[in-house]
Design a protein around this motif. Structure first.
Motif: not given
Length: 451
Positions: A271-290, A413-420
């Protein structure tokens, strides 16, 4: 007053019993026929045809070479030296060529991120793809009864699907759906939804539009996990026309034979492998975990167990079953047998999630380089266009003259969630590349490339 004789009475009684028996038989037969009819209609699946599809190709003003990407990142003055070094390494290993596309607004100095620029980007992709699709199929906009659009990170109000209804003056009773937040696999989810709607709405056309908004998802910060998406995602969009009209069989390219969906959202790591969030400086983006590659591998293993049951030949199913029995019940230390999916499909459209994901899928499915070529060349030429990527890959197969009548195509296809998610298509005719016009047509002779 006359008295009824015994023979007459017995005759009347016999006729009554015969009449009653006939009615009981009639009722039983009627109930049986109703039951069988219910079973038939529950199991009945209308055939769904894919008339054609169109992929949008941005203009040369949107081309972003690797050097341009690095140059614009430096000029943005938002990334520190470590972040720039990291992005250079990612770009070197990305599998990209020098002609991927980003919105023109991101190439300006300074870049522009207003809502107007975001709308401009997405509307260009959507309108360009739909205009080409309608021109190819000669289907009138008023004949479209179902519309499904997906865009994960950009969902303005009114919705993008409403924008399409307004632009093309679609009819007032259209079934319109706008899917958001479902990641790169949303394209095949949209196709699955359209297919299900076509099962219950006879004599209908359905348009599926898959796109993403790069402007909205762009990240201006220094978190490495969030910088990866800047390096991988590029502009792209596709429109697909489906029909359940039997009269469309002879002019359709493919029949949509199967859709399969697997969801691993119950697993926290997935679930957390692809996550839209903010960093410490409040810049939003999509985080791709290892863990994203691991999540893809786990989802794929679960997925092929379901898909394999219906597409693999009996010999492969028996080998797979034997390996499971040996592992689970005989406690033998061995890896499960990976079925040979090349016996089930002639062509593979594997999601262009990135080179690492492609390598993992090739390893898991034991695919040869020829079958991975459409995915790798699409990543090289167009980058990761998210939910629309598998249609650029199918376009590659068509432009190469690979699609023959009866061929089976697996889109994955693969997608956030995580889905296949998977869609299985079967070619209804041989595709003549000289009569096709798609994003590859004027440059297919340059591919495949070695890198």
């Amino acid at each position: 007053m006359s008295i009824i004789s015994m023979p007459t009475l017995l005759s009347i009684l016999a006729q009554f019993l015969a009449f009653k028996a006939n009615h009981v038989s009639f009722l039983l037969c009627s109930c049986l026929m109703a039951y069988l009819a219910t079973l038939y209609f529950k199991s009945y699946q209308r055939k769904v045809y894919l008339l054609d599809f169109a992929c949008y190709k941005p203009g040369p003003e949107c081309i972003c070479t690797k050097e341009m990407y690095i140059d614009r990142s430096i000029r943005a003055r938002r990334f520190n030296d470590e972040s720039m070094d990291f992005q250079r390494r990612i770009m070197d290993k990305s599998g990209f060529g020098q002609k991927t596309y980003v919105p023109e607004s991101l190439l300006r100095i300074p870049p522009e991120f207003g809502i107007g620029e975001k709308r401009k980007e997405t509307e260009a992709l959507i309108i360009g793809a739909i205009d080409e699709l309608l021109a190819k199929t000669q289907v009138k906009a008023m004949d479209i009864g179902i519309l499904v659009l997906n865009s994960s990170v950009f969902f303005p109000m009114p919705s993008l699907s409403a924008m399409i209804v307004n632009r093309y003056k679609l009819r007032e009773n259209i079934l319109s759906y706008n899917l958001s937040g479902m990641g790169c696999s949303a394209g095949l989810i949209s196709l699955d939804l359209a297919r299900r709607l076509l099962q219950v709405h006879p004599n209908s056309y359905a348009v599926v539009v898959s796109t993403e908004n790069i402007n909205t998802g762009w990240y201006f910060g220094n978190q490495r996990s969030m910088l990866v998406s800047n390096c991988l995602f590029r502009m792209g969009g596709a429109a697909i026309l489906l029909s359940n009209n039997s009269s469309d069989y002879h002019r359709s390219k493919y029949q949509l034979t199967q859709t399969v969906r697997t969801h691993k959202g119950y697993d926290d790591d997935c679930y957390n492998s692809i996550l839209q969030r903010e960093d410490e400086e409040h810049n939003s983006g999509i985080a791709l975990s290892k863990d994203v590659t691991l999540a893809a591998g786990q989802a794929l293993k679960a997925h092929i167990q379901v898909l394999g049951k219906s597409v693999l030949p009996l010999s492969e199913l028996l080998k797979f079953l034997a390996s499971l029995v040996a592992k689970k019940f005989l406690k033998k230390k061995m890896k499960p047998y990976i079925p040979n999916f090349e016996l089930a499909f002639e062509h593979f459209c594997i999601h262009t999630g990135g080179k690492a994901v492609q390598d993992e899928v090739q390893k898991q499915l034991h695919l040869d380089d020829w079958h991975m070529e459409p995915s790798r060349m699409t990543l090289y030429r167009f980058g990761n266009t998210s939910s629309s990527s598998v249609w650029y890959e199918l376009g590659y197969c068509e432009a190469k003259g690979r699609i023959k009548k009866g061929d089976r195509i697996w889109q994955l296809q693969f997608g956030s969630g995580f889905k296949c998610n998977s869609v299985v298509l079967q070619a209804l005719r041989t595709i003549d590349p000289t009569k096709e016009n798609n994003p590859w047509s004027d440059e297919i002779h340059e591919f495949p490339v070695k890198f």
